[in-house]
Design a protein around this motif. Structure first.
Motif, mmCIF file in Angstrom:
data_model
loop_
_atom_site.group_PDB
_atom_site.id
_atom_site.type_symbol
_atom_site.label_atom_id
_atom_site.label_comp_id
_atom_site.label_asym_id
_atom_site.label_seq_id
_atom_site.Cartn_x
_atom_site.Cartn_y
_atom_site.Cartn_z
ATOM 1 N N GLY A 257 49.093 46.087 93.128
ATOM 2 C CA GLY A 257 49.295 46.171 94.560
ATOM 3 C C GLY A 257 50.809 46.601 94.880
ATOM 4 O O GLY A 257 51.506 46.902 94.142
ATOM 5 N N ARG A 258 50.857 46.348 96.352
ATOM 6 C CA ARG A 258 52.260 46.670 96.689
ATOM 7 C C ARG A 258 53.342 45.405 96.892
ATOM 8 O O ARG A 258 52.721 44.434 96.420
ATOM 9 C CB ARG A 258 52.145 47.221 98.215
ATOM 10 C CG ARG A 258 51.188 48.402 98.156
ATOM 11 C CD ARG A 258 51.129 48.624 99.816
ATOM 12 N NE ARG A 258 50.246 49.966 99.978
ATOM 13 C CZ ARG A 258 51.202 51.254 99.915
ATOM 14 N NH1 ARG A 258 52.359 50.903 99.760
ATOM 15 N NH2 ARG A 258 50.425 52.223 100.017
ATOM 16 N N PHE A 259 54.574 45.707 96.577
ATOM 17 C CA PHE A 259 55.489 44.489 96.586
ATOM 18 C C PHE A 259 55.459 43.943 98.135
ATOM 19 O O PHE A 259 55.634 44.853 99.120
ATOM 20 C CB PHE A 259 56.610 45.271 96.244
ATOM 21 C CG PHE A 259 57.175 45.583 94.921
ATOM 22 C CD1 PHE A 259 57.850 44.296 94.048
ATOM 23 C CD2 PHE A 259 56.821 46.680 94.243
ATOM 24 C CE1 PHE A 259 58.054 44.638 92.666
ATOM 25 C CE2 PHE A 259 57.292 46.881 92.867
ATOM 26 C CZ PHE A 259 57.560 46.028 92.119
ATOM 27 N N THR A 260 56.025 42.723 98.057
ATOM 28 C CA THR A 260 56.290 41.982 99.561
ATOM 29 C C THR A 260 57.867 41.824 99.272
ATOM 30 O O THR A 260 58.204 42.249 98.406
ATOM 31 C CB THR A 260 55.589 40.664 99.308
ATOM 32 O OG1 THR A 260 55.822 39.792 98.358
ATOM 33 C CG2 THR A 260 53.985 40.543 99.528
ATOM 34 N N GLN A 261 58.249 41.652 100.277
ATOM 35 C CA GLN A 261 59.851 41.292 100.343
ATOM 36 C C GLN A 261 60.299 40.376 99.426
ATOM 37 O O GLN A 261 59.979 39.226 99.505
ATOM 38 C CB GLN A 261 60.272 40.940 101.783
ATOM 39 C CG GLN A 261 61.696 41.268 101.938
ATOM 40 C CD GLN A 261 62.191 40.916 103.410
ATOM 41 O OE1 GLN A 261 61.361 40.410 104.270
ATOM 42 N NE2 GLN A 261 63.198 41.266 103.631
ATOM 43 N N ASN A 262 61.357 40.843 98.626
ATOM 44 C CA ASN A 262 61.915 39.941 97.572
ATOM 45 C C ASN A 262 60.979 39.488 96.655
ATOM 46 O O ASN A 262 61.000 38.346 95.963
ATOM 47 C CB ASN A 262 62.663 38.490 98.156
ATOM 48 C CG ASN A 262 63.877 39.321 99.246
ATOM 49 O OD1 ASN A 262 64.357 39.973 98.628
ATOM 50 N ND2 ASN A 262 63.903 38.604 100.341
ATOM 51 N N GLU A 263 59.965 40.332 96.345
ATOM 52 C CA GLU A 263 58.869 39.967 95.176
ATOM 53 C C GLU A 263 59.539 40.640 93.924
ATOM 54 O O GLU A 263 59.972 41.665 93.840
ATOM 55 C CB GLU A 263 57.620 40.391 95.584
ATOM 56 C CG GLU A 263 56.592 39.957 94.508
ATOM 57 C CD GLU A 263 55.223 40.548 94.855
ATOM 58 O OE1 GLU A 263 53.974 39.999 94.314
ATOM 59 O OE2 GLU A 263 55.071 41.660 95.636
ATOM 60 N N THR A 264 59.084 39.664 92.907
ATOM 61 C CA THR A 264 59.310 40.293 91.709
ATOM 62 C C THR A 264 58.221 40.519 90.950
ATOM 63 O O THR A 264 57.185 39.293 90.733
ATOM 64 C CB THR A 264 60.411 39.083 90.730
ATOM 65 O OG1 THR A 264 61.251 39.091 91.392
ATOM 66 C CG2 THR A 264 60.435 39.877 89.313
ATOM 67 N N LYS A 265 57.799 41.503 90.332
ATOM 68 C CA LYS A 265 56.687 41.682 89.574
ATOM 69 C C LYS A 265 56.476 42.682 88.059
ATOM 70 O O LYS A 265 57.491 43.373 88.018
ATOM 71 C CB LYS A 265 55.334 42.233 90.569
ATOM 72 C CG LYS A 265 55.498 43.540 90.818
ATOM 73 C CD LYS A 265 54.124 44.247 91.755
ATOM 74 C CE LYS A 265 53.898 43.267 92.781
ATOM 75 N NZ LYS A 265 52.623 44.036 93.478
ATOM 76 N N SER A 266 55.463 42.482 87.488
ATOM 77 C CA SER A 266 55.573 43.414 86.289
ATOM 78 C C SER A 266 54.979 44.929 86.696
ATOM 79 O O SER A 266 53.902 44.889 87.400
ATOM 80 C CB SER A 266 54.873 42.790 85.362
ATOM 81 O OG SER A 266 54.831 43.606 83.907
ATOM 82 N N VAL A 267 55.545 45.911 86.279
ATOM 83 C CA VAL A 267 55.344 47.334 86.335
ATOM 84 C C VAL A 267 55.055 48.054 84.899
ATOM 85 O O VAL A 267 56.216 47.496 83.953
ATOM 86 C CB VAL A 267 55.984 48.019 87.241
ATOM 87 C CG1 VAL A 267 55.683 47.535 88.777
ATOM 88 C CG2 VAL A 267 57.548 48.336 86.888
ATOM 89 N N THR A 268 54.269 48.790 84.630
ATOM 90 C CA THR A 268 54.119 49.564 83.459
ATOM 91 C C THR A 268 54.738 51.002 83.852
ATOM 92 O O THR A 268 53.930 51.716 84.689
ATOM 93 C CB THR A 268 52.787 49.476 82.824
ATOM 94 O OG1 THR A 268 52.331 48.232 82.607
ATOM 95 C CG2 THR A 268 52.827 50.161 81.499
ATOM 96 N N LEU A 269 55.799 51.595 82.957
ATOM 97 C CA LEU A 269 56.291 52.944 83.052
ATOM 98 C C LEU A 269 55.766 53.774 81.992
ATOM 99 O O LEU A 269 55.791 53.095 80.909
ATOM 100 C CB LEU A 269 57.628 52.987 83.241
ATOM 101 C CG LEU A 269 58.351 51.937 84.214
ATOM 102 C CD1 LEU A 269 59.873 51.922 83.982
ATOM 103 C CD2 LEU A 269 57.939 52.329 85.667
ATOM 104 N N TYR A 270 54.743 54.973 82.202
ATOM 105 C CA TYR A 270 54.411 55.735 81.290
ATOM 106 C C TYR A 270 55.249 57.059 81.330
ATOM 107 O O TYR A 270 55.435 57.571 82.356
ATOM 108 C CB TYR A 270 53.054 56.256 81.593
ATOM 109 C CG TYR A 270 52.166 54.739 81.354
ATOM 110 C CD1 TYR A 270 51.488 54.492 80.226
ATOM 111 C CD2 TYR A 270 51.863 54.215 82.622
ATOM 112 C CE1 TYR A 270 50.746 53.288 80.235
ATOM 113 C CE2 TYR A 270 50.950 52.980 82.537
ATOM 114 C CZ TYR A 270 50.216 52.626 81.267
ATOM 115 O OH TYR A 270 49.786 51.577 81.009
ATOM 116 N N PHE A 271 55.722 57.427 80.016
ATOM 117 C CA PHE A 271 56.435 58.633 79.993
ATOM 118 C C PHE A 271 55.944 59.667 79.020
ATOM 119 O O PHE A 271 54.938 59.481 78.254
ATOM 120 C CB PHE A 271 57.930 58.210 79.380
ATOM 121 C CG PHE A 271 58.746 57.330 80.343
ATOM 122 C CD1 PHE A 271 59.434 57.983 81.388
ATOM 123 C CD2 PHE A 271 58.571 56.062 79.957
ATOM 124 C CE1 PHE A 271 60.361 56.865 82.154
ATOM 125 C CE2 PHE A 271 59.316 55.080 80.790
ATOM 126 C CZ PHE A 271 60.309 55.681 81.882
#
Length: 157
Positions: A128-142
């Motif tokens: 989903g999208r970030f809300t204001q001042n939200e902290t969440k986990s994201v996965t970055l693929y290179f």
């Protein structure tokens, strides 16, 4: 009473015989294919490399094309994962200091590699999208590369 041990012995013998037949039915090429497949899986398996708090130290790029786009995101910490075949993945904890309803875009974050290059992720997975001042986990693929990831780079406003 003597029939029970005899039946157990016969059942064990039948079980052993069917296992032996299945074992010998396997062709040598099948065994080689199993070994090749096992090696490929081992080379593609991601292994934990290290954890970095914050963005860590990353040299500032001299060329503007190497700099990430400005954003209101902050990296809290991240774990680096690599495979023998060159896969590079980062699991990052990111905070959004902007308004709500936004997503982290590949051009807003870059990895600094051991060959002194900066690359953006080819894909970002986030729930989903970030809300204001939200902290969440994201996965970055290179992209697959022989160069190790040394750190992440963001540019704030």
């Amino acid at each position: 009473m003597s029939i029970r041990p005899a039946l157990l012995a016969i059942a064990s013998l039948v079980s052993f015989s069917s296992h032996a037949l299945n074992f010998h039915d396997k062709a040598p090429n099948d065994e080689l294919n199993d070994i090749k497949q096992s090696l490929e899986q081992a080379q593609n398996t991601l292994h934990y490399e290290r954890t970095v708090n914050g963005t860590g130290y990353v040299p500032t790029p001299k060329d503007n094309s190497d700099k990430p786009a400005r954003s209101y995101f902050e990296v809290v910490s991240y774990d680096i994962y690599t495979s023998q075949s060159g896969k590079r993945v980062i699991q990052a904890i990111v905070t959004n200091h902007s308004g709500g309803g936004i997503v982290l875009k590949p051009q807003q974050i870059k990895a600094y590699l051991s060959n002194s290059t900066y690359v953006e992720p080819v894909r970002i997975k986030q729930e989903g999208r970030f809300t204001q001042n939200e902290t969440k986990s994201v996965t970055l693929y290179f992209e697959d590369t022989d160069a190790s990831i040394l750190g992440l780079l963001l540019r704030s406003y």
